[in-house]
Design an enzyme around this catalytic site. Structure first.
Site, PDB file in Angstrom:
ATOM      1  N   CYS A   9       0.837  -1.191   0.000  1.00  0.00           N
ATOM      2  CA  CYS A   9       0.000   0.000   0.000  1.00  0.00           C
ATOM      3  C   CYS A   9       0.873   1.241   0.000  1.00  0.00           C
ATOM      4  O   CYS A   9       1.803   1.342   0.800  1.00  0.00           O
ATOM      5  CB  CYS A   9      -0.828   0.003   1.277  1.00  0.00           C
ATOM      6  SG  CYS A   9      -2.550   0.012   0.977  1.00  0.00           S
ATOM      7  N   CYS A  10       0.562   2.169  -0.865  1.00  0.00           N
ATOM      8  CA  CYS A  10       1.258   3.457  -0.847  1.00  0.00           C
ATOM      9  C   CYS A  10       0.248   4.559  -1.119  1.00  0.00           C
ATOM     10  O   CYS A  10      -0.951   4.303  -1.180  1.00  0.00           O
ATOM     11  CB  CYS A  10       2.417   3.477  -1.841  1.00  0.00           C
ATOM     12  SG  CYS A  10       1.928   3.490  -3.556  1.00  0.00           S
ATOM     13  N   ALA A  11       0.728   5.755  -1.291  1.00  0.00           N
ATOM     14  CA  ALA A  11      -0.171   6.898  -1.451  1.00  0.00           C
ATOM     15  C   ALA A  11      -1.065   6.747  -2.682  1.00  0.00           C
ATOM     16  O   ALA A  11      -2.280   6.895  -2.590  1.00  0.00           O
ATOM     17  CB  ALA A  11       0.618   8.194  -1.514  1.00  0.00           C
TER      18      ALA A  11
END
Length: 110
Positions: A9-11
């Site tokens: 998960c990232c931005a």
């Protein structure tokens, strides 16, 4: 179907896409059967609701979301929490797929 499912998960889900490619290559070389994919933080709930996720790794840029994710992951793995960690910053910066695969499997106790 893969034995393990690893969600990053990232931005925006984009900065981890190269890392996912490197992780898939490393997992294959290590003989691991894993589905590895990346999503944006806003898409995480949908993926958690639609798939059996074995481990969640957060990009260093969203480490501030760790407590929120701990709450989301509580009790989702047959009553147990889904393991969660922030990707090692050095491994992330170097796009070291093998190191991140190792981190994920250690979190799963494998």
């Amino acid at each position: 179907m893969a034995k393990e499912t690893i969600m990053l998960c990232c931005a925006a889900g984009m900065s981890t896409s190269l890392l996912v490619t490197k992780m898939k290559e490393a997992a294959e070389k290590q003989g691991k059967d894993a589905e590895i994919f990346a999503v944006s933080a806003s898409e995480a709930d949908h993926e958690l609701d639609s798939k059996k996720i074995d481990v969640v790794l957060l990009g260093p840029q969203v480490r501030y979301m760790q407590n929120d994710f701990k709450k989301k992951l509580a009790g989702r793995n047959n009553g147990a929490d889904i393991p969660l960690a922030v990707i090692d910053m050095r491994a992330y910066g170097m796009m070291d797929g093998a190191a991140v695969v190792t981190q994920a499997y250690e979190l799963m106790g494998k």
